[in-house]
Design an enzyme around this catalytic site. Structure first.
Site, PDB file in Angstrom:
ATOM      1  N   TYR A 124      -9.836  -5.842 -66.038  1.00  0.00           N
ATOM      2  CA  TYR A 124     -10.466  -5.080 -65.014  1.00  0.00           C
ATOM      3  C   TYR A 124     -12.266  -5.070 -64.261  1.00  0.00           C
ATOM      4  CZ  TYR A 124     -10.102  -0.082 -63.121  1.00  0.00           C
ATOM      5  OH  TYR A 124      -9.691  -0.048 -62.226  1.00  0.00           O
ATOM      6  N   PHE A 143      -8.413  -7.309 -32.410  1.00  0.00           N
ATOM      7  CA  PHE A 143      -7.356  -8.210 -33.062  1.00  0.00           C
ATOM      8  C   PHE A 143      -6.656  -6.247 -32.792  1.00  0.00           C
ATOM      9  CE2 PHE A 143      -5.313  -8.559 -37.075  1.00  0.00           C
ATOM     10  CZ  PHE A 143      -4.484  -9.705 -36.369  1.00  0.00           C
ATOM     11  N   THR A 144      -5.953  -6.370 -33.660  1.00  0.00           N
ATOM     12  CA  THR A 144      -5.424  -4.855 -33.174  1.00  0.00           C
ATOM     13  C   THR A 144      -6.001  -4.078 -34.642  1.00  0.00           C
ATOM     14  OG1 THR A 144      -3.032  -6.653 -35.465  1.00  0.00           O
ATOM     15  CG2 THR A 144      -2.882  -5.944 -32.597  1.00  0.00           C
ATOM     16  N   ASP A 173     -15.769 -11.656 -37.194  1.00  0.00           N
ATOM     17  CA  ASP A 173     -14.155 -11.954 -38.258  1.00  0.00           C
ATOM     18  C   ASP A 173     -14.203 -13.164 -38.941  1.00  0.00           C
ATOM     19  OD1 ASP A 173     -11.037 -12.976 -38.528  1.00  0.00           O
ATOM     20  OD2 ASP A 173     -11.185 -10.818 -37.392  1.00  0.00           O
ATOM     21  N   LYS A 180      -5.218 -16.324 -44.351  1.00  0.00           N
ATOM     22  CA  LYS A 180      -5.300 -18.135 -43.071  1.00  0.00           C
ATOM     23  C   LYS A 180      -6.067 -19.087 -43.709  1.00  0.00           C
ATOM     24  CE  LYS A 180      -3.836 -14.178 -40.849  1.00  0.00           C
ATOM     25  NZ  LYS A 180      -4.401 -12.717 -40.434  1.00  0.00           N
ATOM     26  N   ARG A 182       4.465 -11.517 -27.871  1.00  0.00           N
ATOM     27  CA  ARG A 182       3.733 -11.399 -27.950  1.00  0.00           C
ATOM     28  C   ARG A 182       3.879 -10.779 -26.413  1.00  0.00           C
ATOM     29  NH1 ARG A 182       2.457  -7.945 -31.969  1.00  0.00           N
ATOM     30  NH2 ARG A 182       1.229  -9.416 -33.658  1.00  0.00           N
TER      31      ARG A 182
END
Ligand SMILES: *Cc1c(COP(=O)(O)O)cnc(C)c1O
Length: 474
Positions: A81, A133-134, A224, A267, A391
């Protein structure tokens, strides 16, 4: 080693820099089975079962093939943990490759976006970014911020072949900072590459200019960095002075202009799950650990298993190998080139993670209200068992006030290529099918809703063709 095939671009494009040791069988379906599966899925590719899909190009997120080194590393997972050795191996990989001293793991990219937004954004703040981006925008807004688009105009034009279509427009950025007041701009959000623009890159020159502009106003930069390896490849390929540099070196330079980054490891890092938030700022790191225990888990695992962090640590080193990333991006481009050669309208230039069919021009006989991209994605599945994603008008939803559909400029079918999963022969099947459908395009009918959910309708909506058509028959 890295330059072995530089003189032979054709070979480089065709040959995978790996061989197959373990295989996942694909079920071959008949056209009659696919026509029936599509009907049952309500002409929505999200509602297909994956067992009915031959080549799955729905997303490149978490659909990657791990290497023998990553599979071996799973066995080393330390599931403690706290104080897990797996965490320390993951931390060392991020420190070395991203050059960031502090890192917390998260269950995936949006977990990192949530934590970062909650720490840095206050009610009424403005967060400039190179296209939204969403999930990123959602978390910025949940924290009380407002996203302002500062990408260059070229990004919104599917036919403009600017080499760095993800670049930040410096004038727009300066205006956004001055209008809000620098104290109300917690950070500038720079995505490498820009997903919603089709995987378009940002140049080093642009990153340097953004850095000095932000320094002038005392504003932070958070990247990002979800597809930053693909971005590094485009810099190596296109930006003068970078031809001889390694991906590792360019990657590190890109990140050197950031105060920190959020990453969806599903990704670039060639794993199936995971993400992280990395930063140079100790104060942000301390705050992140406090929120992490509430939303993700203890800072030494952040919602991941020890074995996930092991695979991630190995993937972070594999993703910056020149031969790997070159093949990845050129495989995507190869598909795009084959479609362009046949006159099929696609978004140009082809980006890092997928090929985007321009359904408005492909199905020019349809009105956008007839949902051309949704219809094309459905027809592609029936033709060859290839699954893409809409899209366009369906994804954009309705205006809350008027109830009318939004009509986005881009009406696209996204064919996203998972990493190390499909061979060139699979790409041939995809290209042949799209070209075949292009020849039959006048036969493809529009669709209408038979079920429309209120939120994120593209996931679960059901449709039917406006008229019977051979493209949907057995
Ligand atoms: C996928 C993605 C995210 C969100 O990451 P998840 O791992 O899906 O939560 C954020 N930014 C970009 C550019 C992405 O493509």
């Amino acid at each position: 080693m890295e330059n072995l095939w530089k003189g032979d671009q054709r070979m480089a494009r065709l040959a995978e820099p790996y061989k197959i040791k373990s295989v996942e069988p694909l079920r071959m379906t008949t056209r009659a089975e696919r026509a029936e599966a599509m009907r049952q899925a309500g002409y929505n590719t999200f509602l297909l079962r994956s067992k009915d899909v031959y080549i799955d190009l729905l997303t490149d997120s978490g659909t990657n093939a791990m290497s023998q080194a990553q599979w071996s590393a799973l066995m080393l997972g330390d599931e403690a943990y706290s104080g897990s050795e797996s965490f320390f191996r993951f931390e060392a990989a991020v420190q070395e490759v991203y050059g960031m001293p502090y890192v917390v793991p998260t269950h995936q990219g949006r977990g990192a976006e949530h934590i970062l937004s909650q720490i840095l954004i206050h009610q009424g703040d403005v967060v400039p970014g190179n296209m939204y981006f969403t999930t990123t925008r959602e978390h910025q807004e949940l924290a009380g911020g407002r996203f302002v688009d500062v990408i260059i105009d070229e990004a919104h034009d599917s036919q403009n072949v600017h080499p760095f279509k993800g670049n930040v427009d410096l004038a727009k950025l300066e205006q956004a900072i001055v209008e809000a007041g620098p104290e109300h701009v917690p950070y500038v959000s720079v995505a490498l590459t820009v997903n919603m623009a089709g995987g378009q890159p940002v140049s080093l020159e642009n990153l340097r200019a953004v850095r000095s502009l932000c320094d002038k106003y005392g504003v932070k930069i958070y990247m990002d960095a979800t597809r930053a390896v693909e971005n590094a490849f485009f810099v190596q390929e296109r930006e003068p002075g970078n031809e001889g540099r390694s991906i590792r070196e360019i990657f590190l330079e890109q990140l050197s202009y950031a105060d920190g980054c959020t990453v969806s490891a599903k990704k670039d890092a060639i794993v199936n799950i995971g993400g992280f938030l990395a930063t140079r700022d100790e104060e942000t790191f301390e705050a992140a650990k406090e929120l992490l225990v509430v939303f993700e888990g203890f800072p030494h695992y952040g919602g991941l298993a020890g074995r996930d962090m092991e695979a991630l640590a190995v993937g972070i080193h594999e993703m910056i190998e020149d031969s790997y990333i070159r093949h990845r991006v050129l495989q995507v481009r190869g598909l795009g080139d084959r479609l362009l050669a046949a006159g099929v309208p696609i978004v140009q230039p082809v980006g890092g993670h997928g090929v985007f069919l321009d359904a408005k021009r492909f199905l020019s006989h349809l009105d956008q209200e007839q949902m051309p991209a949704q219809a094309l994605a459905a027809a592609l599945y029936v033709d060859a068992g290839v699954r893409g994603m809409e899209r366009g008008v369906v994804s954009s939803g309705r205006d809350h006030a008027t109830g009318e559909n939004h009509h986005p400029k881009l009406e696209l079918v996204r064919l996203t290529i998972p990493r190390r999963v499909y061979t060139e022969s699979h790409m041939d099947v995809v290209a042949d099918s799209v070209v075949h459908l292009y020849g039959q395009r006048s036969e493809i009918p529009g669709l209408q809703f038979v079920f429309e959910p209120k939120r994120l309708r593209f996931f679960t909506a059901r449709f039917e063709p406006l008229r019977p058509s051979p493209v949907f028959e057995a």
